[in-house]
Motif scaffolding. Sequence first.
Motif, mmCIF file in Angstrom:
data_model
loop_
_atom_site.group_PDB
_atom_site.id
_atom_site.type_symbol
_atom_site.label_atom_id
_atom_site.label_comp_id
_atom_site.label_asym_id
_atom_site.label_seq_id
_atom_site.Cartn_x
_atom_site.Cartn_y
_atom_site.Cartn_z
ATOM 1 N N GLU A 67 2.450 1.618 -1.362
ATOM 2 C CA GLU A 67 3.858 1.265 -1.206
ATOM 3 C C GLU A 67 4.360 1.844 0.114
ATOM 4 O OE1 GLU A 67 5.689 1.256 -5.604
ATOM 5 O OE2 GLU A 67 4.684 3.147 -5.061
ATOM 6 N N LEU A 68 5.080 1.035 0.867
ATOM 7 C CA LEU A 68 5.616 1.462 2.149
ATOM 8 C C LEU A 68 6.785 2.422 1.946
ATOM 9 C CD1 LEU A 68 5.548 -1.972 4.030
ATOM 10 C CD2 LEU A 68 3.805 -0.160 4.045
ATOM 11 N N GLY A 69 7.272 2.993 3.056
ATOM 12 C CA GLY A 69 8.361 3.958 3.016
ATOM 13 C C GLY A 69 9.573 3.480 2.247
ATOM 14 N N GLU A 129 9.721 2.466 -0.635
ATOM 15 C CA GLU A 129 9.351 1.512 -1.678
ATOM 16 C C GLU A 129 8.451 2.183 -2.722
ATOM 17 O OE1 GLU A 129 7.432 -1.812 0.237
ATOM 18 O OE2 GLU A 129 9.211 -2.295 1.427
ATOM 19 N N GLU A 130 8.318 3.494 -2.665
ATOM 20 C CA GLU A 130 7.336 4.228 -3.489
ATOM 21 C C GLU A 130 7.802 4.417 -4.931
ATOM 22 O OE1 GLU A 130 8.929 5.624 -0.864
ATOM 23 O OE2 GLU A 130 7.523 6.433 0.583
ATOM 24 N N ASP A 168 2.993 13.739 1.346
ATOM 25 C CA ASP A 168 3.644 12.474 1.653
ATOM 26 C C ASP A 168 3.047 11.371 0.782
ATOM 27 O OD1 ASP A 168 1.209 12.766 2.982
ATOM 28 O OD2 ASP A 168 2.099 12.679 4.959
ATOM 29 N N ASP A 218 3.829 7.628 1.161
ATOM 30 C CA ASP A 218 3.905 6.236 1.587
ATOM 31 C C ASP A 218 2.626 5.739 2.246
ATOM 32 O OD1 ASP A 218 4.558 8.082 3.652
ATOM 33 O OD2 ASP A 218 5.457 6.496 4.850
ATOM 34 N N LYS A 224 -0.645 -3.935 3.178
ATOM 35 C CA LYS A 224 -0.264 -2.550 2.862
ATOM 36 C C LYS A 224 -1.532 -1.779 2.539
ATOM 37 C CE LYS A 224 4.100 -3.920 0.707
ATOM 38 N NZ LYS A 224 4.875 -3.862 -0.549
ATOM 39 N N HIS A 280 -3.216 2.499 2.180
ATOM 40 C CA HIS A 280 -3.237 3.949 2.380
ATOM 41 C C HIS A 280 -4.328 4.258 3.404
ATOM 42 C CE1 HIS A 280 -0.285 5.741 -0.195
ATOM 43 N NE2 HIS A 280 -0.623 4.941 -1.184
ATOM 44 N N PRO A 302 8.861 10.787 0.409
ATOM 45 C CA PRO A 302 8.722 9.364 0.733
ATOM 46 C C PRO A 302 8.841 9.142 2.239
ATOM 47 C CG PRO A 302 10.984 9.822 0.122
ATOM 48 C CD PRO A 302 10.218 11.131 -0.007
ATOM 49 N N GLY A 303 8.509 7.958 2.663
ATOM 50 C CA GLY A 303 8.833 7.489 4.003
ATOM 51 C C GLY A 303 8.427 8.378 5.158
ATOM 52 N N HIS A 336 9.839 6.525 8.832
ATOM 53 C CA HIS A 336 11.086 6.277 8.108
ATOM 54 C C HIS A 336 11.948 7.533 7.959
ATOM 55 C CE1 HIS A 336 9.915 2.199 6.955
ATOM 56 N NE2 HIS A 336 8.700 2.687 6.748
#
Length: 194
Positions: free
Chosen positions: A40-42, A44-45, A92, A94, A113, A115, A149-150, A154
């Motif tokens: 999941e991107l910044g 959006e986790e 972290d 994201d 997307k 990791h 997150p992010g 972000h």
Amino acid sequence: MRLLFESIEADMDSYKYLRDLVAYKPELVAIRRDLHAHPELGFEEHRTAAIVADQLRKYGVDEVHTRVGRTGVVGVIRGKTGGSRSIGLRADMDALPILEANEFEYRSRDPGKMHACGHDGHVTMLLGAARCLAAKRSFEGTVYLIFQPGEEGHAGGLEMVNDGLFERFPADSIYALHNWPSLPLGVVGVNAGP
């Protein structure tokens, strides 16, 4: 002489933690692979944050705070002996907007997307530490488990700070980690400051 025995006792405690981590390995590998498959991107986790919060509760962490800095999670573990000292451990969560080219079974299921920077591993390592710390509590003070997150562009750390991270969880110091595949196996690099 007393200092030597205290050092040996501390080393013995470290070995107990390592032994426990080895026992948790199958569960931790499964968590990491699941996170890798569902990046999941910044900010959006949401799924990742839910897994983290559920695992922390399962491990008996004293408090679990969600939506810190939008999608961040903070767990709180208090040591057996009380005390006013506190430490933060940060990972972290994201992923990056990259198409994964790997073919293994747990590759990203979300095209575009991935990791690719190891954050799935960072989350898993902190969950492993949380499980050990919550089970033993053989420390003085409080440990804050900060799942940020992010991180990738972000400013997720700033978002957590602006959401009152340090007021709500006043750690004396915070330690973060990042995998670094170019270092030899078993070598840890340490850097003071940001």
